[in-house]
Design an enzyme around this catalytic site. Sequence first.
Site, PDB file in Angstrom:
ATOM      1  N   ASN A 201       1.060  -0.475  -0.264  1.00  0.00           N
ATOM      2  CA  ASN A 201       0.266   0.107  -0.002  1.00  0.00           C
ATOM      3  C   ASN A 201       1.273   1.369   0.104  1.00  0.00           C
ATOM      4  O   ASN A 201       1.679   1.299   0.633  1.00  0.00           O
ATOM      5  CB  ASN A 201      -0.820   0.387   1.224  1.00  0.00           C
ATOM      6  CG  ASN A 201      -1.975  -0.914   1.203  1.00  0.00           C
ATOM      7  OD1 ASN A 201      -1.762  -1.767   0.123  1.00  0.00           O
ATOM      8  ND2 ASN A 201      -2.464  -1.454   2.616  1.00  0.00           N
ATOM      9  N   HIS A 220       5.839  -0.841  -2.903  1.00  0.00           N
ATOM     10  CA  HIS A 220       5.954  -0.320  -3.916  1.00  0.00           C
ATOM     11  C   HIS A 220       5.799   1.619  -3.450  1.00  0.00           C
ATOM     12  O   HIS A 220       5.810   2.099  -4.096  1.00  0.00           O
ATOM     13  CB  HIS A 220       4.510  -0.395  -4.184  1.00  0.00           C
ATOM     14  CG  HIS A 220       4.142  -2.152  -4.557  1.00  0.00           C
ATOM     15  ND1 HIS A 220       3.150  -2.759  -4.494  1.00  0.00           N
ATOM     16  CD2 HIS A 220       5.332  -3.140  -4.781  1.00  0.00           C
ATOM     17  CE1 HIS A 220       3.486  -4.377  -5.246  1.00  0.00           C
ATOM     18  NE2 HIS A 220       4.387  -4.224  -4.971  1.00  0.00           N
TER      19      HIS A 220
END
Length: 447
Positions: A201, A220
């Site tokens: 997330n 990420h």
Amino acid sequence: MDDVTEKLSKVEINDGKEAAKNISEQGGAQALKQPPSSPPPPSSPPPPSSPHPQDRNSGGEDGRQPPEQSPSSSSPPPPTKLPKETKTSPKGVPLTLEGVAKAIKDGKISNIVVMTGAGISVSAGIPDFRTPGTGLYDNLQKYNLPSPEDMFNIDFFRVNPKPFCELAKGLYPGLYKPTPTHCFIRLLAEKKVLLRNFTQNIDTLEFGAKIPKEKVVQAHGGFSSARCIKCGTAYSPDFVRREIFADRVPQCEKCTGLVKPDIVFFGESLPKRFHRLSAEDMPKCDLLLVLGTSLQVHPFAGLVDEVDEDCVRLLFNREPVGRCALAAHMRGLDKDRLKEFARRGDTRAQFLLQMIERQEAVGLRFGMENNVRDMFVKGNCDDGVLAFAEALGWSEDLAKIIAEVDGAFKASGEGQKKQALQASDNITSGSEKKTGTPSPVARKGEK
């Protein structure tokens, strides 16, 4: 135990038997009854075994990879044969929430790794990516993208950055309240059993819940840093936020290149910290909790295979994920008969055995005959962790953290809440406003 049973009423807990039953009711494949006496050899030799799922993707293990493609409609249906029920893991941990909870309380489990995806933030008001009808990818029509996945495609961003900048306005940190699941992860840290939280997330709700920063790995990336994608000059997150909320595309003051938050797009490498800490942490892990992720994007999804063979793995999700589709289709084959024919020199049987063994070695195994450590907790993540906290005897501790986080969010200001409501329209509304024009950039794959 009655209180625990009542708490578990909202979630379905099993080792995959019920999921396999539901699949089997749709129609099963024929088991291999009798291979022909002179079977034709396979058209090509089996490919070499790949120990890591990410190795099957192009681009190397450093880059963020699109999800694996689902089997085509011509693939054989799942088998009718139900798996044998497994009661305990190799270390004697019962495959129930109560059993795992007891192992934690007894000190048999002390290095928990948590993998999280967009599903844990849905109750905060942030849509996940793939839920039909409500997922982020189903609500991006107004951006006039060639494909929804192009929102996070670095090549598309270079040509047309405006859609991402508008979407980012509705995802910025501070606009949403952390969920009970985020609070539960913090509780694991306070109980000194959390080794690491690897998250896909970018919403940074982990930090809003005050999970220790050293315990969180943003696989990420996120909004906490930014840089020019052309010359690499670093920029403060405040600069990027100011530009985005002024409806301007952030540009580098040195080379006029595009400046974006350090969020990993398709075509970009994952942070070095992800690779370093995953290599250090996964061998130490004695309980893997997988929460709200589709396990479709590699190399993140491959972490489930990096833990030891005796490590218990719990999936909290609305749907069963993480199982190899090819292995699922092959479960109806009689492996004992295949082994016998392979021993006699049957090349087709040898090929099928190699395929089955290679695929059964990766992914979660609930619903499979060789499952000795995986468990599926069906339902939304918040209900699942509340039931888990009850089994652990930590409900009061979790309630205190939730109340603290709620209070801190309310104290952050009514103006920010109004801003959140306005910004959320950028994510979920289906307005007719179009942004930019389609890009000729070739699609990199699916998110």
